[in-house]
Design a protein around this motif. Structure first.
Motif, short mmCIF file in Angstrom:
data_model
loop_
_atom_site.label_atom_id
_atom_site.label_comp_id
_atom_site.label_asym_id
_atom_site.label_seq_id
_atom_site.Cartn_x
_atom_site.Cartn_y
_atom_site.Cartn_z
N TYR A 133 32.37 -34.56 64.04
CA TYR A 133 33.26 -35.71 64.07
C TYR A 133 34.60 -35.34 63.45
O TYR A 133 34.70 -34.40 62.68
N VAL A 134 35.63 -36.07 63.84
CA VAL A 134 36.99 -35.81 63.38
C VAL A 134 37.46 -37.01 62.58
O VAL A 134 37.29 -38.16 63.00
N VAL A 135 38.03 -36.74 61.41
CA VAL A 135 38.53 -37.79 60.53
C VAL A 135 40.06 -37.70 60.49
O VAL A 135 40.61 -36.61 60.33
N ASP A 136 40.75 -38.84 60.64
CA ASP A 136 42.21 -38.82 60.63
C ASP A 136 42.77 -38.89 59.21
O ASP A 136 42.02 -38.93 58.22
N ALA A 137 44.08 -38.92 59.09
CA ALA A 137 44.74 -38.90 57.78
C ALA A 137 44.47 -40.15 56.97
O ALA A 137 44.66 -40.17 55.75
N GLU A 138 44.04 -41.22 57.63
CA GLU A 138 43.72 -42.47 56.93
C GLU A 138 42.24 -42.57 56.61
O GLU A 138 41.75 -43.64 56.25
N LEU A 139 41.54 -41.46 56.76
CA LEU A 139 40.10 -41.38 56.49
C LEU A 139 39.30 -42.35 57.36
O LEU A 139 38.37 -43.00 56.89
N ARG A 140 39.69 -42.41 58.61
CA ARG A 140 38.91 -43.15 59.61
C ARG A 140 38.32 -42.14 60.59
O ARG A 140 38.93 -41.10 60.85
N ILE A 141 37.16 -42.46 61.12
CA ILE A 141 36.54 -41.56 62.10
C ILE A 141 37.28 -41.71 63.42
O ILE A 141 37.22 -42.77 64.06
N ALA A 142 38.01 -40.66 63.79
CA ALA A 142 38.84 -40.72 64.99
C ALA A 142 38.09 -40.29 66.24
O ALA A 142 38.44 -40.68 67.36
N ALA A 182 35.36 -37.74 48.55
CA ALA A 182 36.26 -36.98 47.67
C ALA A 182 36.55 -35.61 48.26
O ALA A 182 37.68 -35.10 48.17
N ALA A 183 35.55 -34.99 48.89
CA ALA A 183 35.74 -33.68 49.51
C ALA A 183 36.72 -33.77 50.68
O ALA A 183 37.60 -32.91 50.85
N PHE A 184 36.60 -34.84 51.48
CA PHE A 184 37.53 -35.04 52.59
C PHE A 184 38.95 -35.26 52.07
O PHE A 184 39.92 -34.71 52.61
N ARG A 185 39.09 -36.08 51.04
CA ARG A 185 40.42 -36.34 50.46
C ARG A 185 41.06 -35.04 49.96
O ARG A 185 42.25 -34.81 50.16
N HIS A 186 40.25 -34.20 49.32
CA HIS A 186 40.76 -32.94 48.80
C HIS A 186 41.26 -32.03 49.92
O HIS A 186 42.34 -31.42 49.82
N THR A 187 40.49 -31.96 50.99
CA THR A 187 40.88 -31.13 52.13
C THR A 187 42.17 -31.65 52.77
O THR A 187 43.06 -30.88 53.12
N LEU A 188 42.27 -32.97 52.92
CA LEU A 188 43.47 -33.55 53.51
C LEU A 188 44.70 -33.32 52.63
O LEU A 188 45.80 -33.10 53.13
N ALA A 189 44.49 -33.37 51.32
CA ALA A 189 45.61 -33.21 50.38
C ALA A 189 46.05 -31.76 50.23
O ALA A 189 47.24 -31.48 50.03
N THR A 190 45.11 -30.83 50.32
CA THR A 190 45.43 -29.43 50.03
C THR A 190 45.37 -28.50 51.23
O THR A 190 45.93 -27.40 51.20
N GLY A 191 44.66 -28.92 52.27
CA GLY A 191 44.46 -28.04 53.42
C GLY A 191 43.36 -27.03 53.22
O GLY A 191 43.10 -26.19 54.09
N GLU A 192 42.71 -27.09 52.07
CA GLU A 192 41.64 -26.15 51.78
C GLU A 192 40.34 -26.56 52.50
O GLU A 192 39.98 -27.74 52.49
N PRO A 193 39.65 -25.62 53.12
CA PRO A 193 38.39 -25.96 53.80
C PRO A 193 37.31 -26.33 52.79
O PRO A 193 37.36 -25.92 51.62
N TYR A 194 36.35 -27.09 53.26
CA TYR A 194 35.22 -27.47 52.40
C TYR A 194 33.93 -27.20 53.17
O TYR A 194 33.79 -27.60 54.33
N VAL A 195 33.02 -26.51 52.54
CA VAL A 195 31.72 -26.24 53.14
C VAL A 195 30.66 -26.95 52.31
O VAL A 195 30.49 -26.65 51.12
N SER A 196 29.98 -27.87 52.93
CA SER A 196 28.96 -28.64 52.21
C SER A 196 27.70 -27.80 52.00
O SER A 196 27.26 -27.07 52.90
#
Length: 206
Positions: A133-142, A182-196
């Motif tokens: 799934y893809v999440v947009d900048a407003e943290l909605r499922i796009a 919080a992990a999604f917010r961090h990725t959106l803010a920094t561009g850093e990937p997150y692996v769960s």
């Protein structure tokens, strides 16, 4: 003359259309799309320049703009010259108070390439055999592929367009949801990937 220099330098179509649906101003991008010179387009009806098929789709918006209603829309338009393009259009009424609306300013942006890429991405996502799934900048499922909607997110309907926190909240306990968001917010803010990392957690819907 200064206005002409500025508008001609812009990579979008800028025009002024009067109450009779005739062009009174066009920038250079118009001549690049439709040929001829600015002088060739001035005074000509909108219908004649863009073609009957495109005009039929634009006309309701143009008439609304002439009633003083600002318009903003995206759609595919089959131009008679220049081919079919997906465009974003803004129409701003020229409201002169007691004199009424004299016409409208139009800004047309060609978003064909962007829309083509979005459609390609949507096709790839939907054909994927595992959940995406893809999440947009407003943290909605796009966007979400069918495999994920039919399995993990089956209890959440509709899911596309829903806030991520709300959708996850229907499936997981609050602490898990907070960590994931919080992990999604961090990725959106920094561009850093997150692996769960894998985890075992009882779902909220079971």
């Amino acid at each position: 003359e200064q206005l002409r220099l500025v508008t001609d330098a812009m990579p979008v179509l800028i025009s002024y259309v009067d109450r009779e649906h005739r062009y009174r101003f066009v920038n250079k991008a118009y001549t690049d799309w439709f040929g001829g010179s600015a002088a060739d387009l001035l005074g000509r009806p909108l219908r004649e320049v863009i073609g009957e098929d495109a005009y039929a789709l634009v006309r309701p918006h143009a008439e609304a703009a002439l009633r003083g209603e600002r318009q903003s829309f995206d759609r595919e338009l089959p131009y008679e010259r220049g081919g079919t393009r997906h465009v974003h259009v803004d129409m701003v009424p020229d409201d002169r108070g007691a004199e009424g609306v004299a016409g409208y300013y139009a800004l047309v942006t060609d978003v064909t390439t962007r829309v083509r890429h979005e459609r390609t991405l949507a096709t790839l996502v939907d054909r994927c055999p595992f959940g995406i799934y893809v999440v947009d900048a407003e943290l909605r499922i796009a966007m979400m592929n069918d495999a994920f909607q039919r399995t993990t997110f089956a209890p959440v309907s509709p899911v596309v367009g829903r806030p991520l926190e709300e959708a996850l909240g229907a499936l997981w306990p609050a602490p898990v949801v907070r960590e994931m968001v919080a992990a999604f917010r961090h990725t959106l803010a920094t561009g850093e990937p997150y692996v769960s990392h894998g985890f075992v957690q009882r779902r909220a819907d079971t």
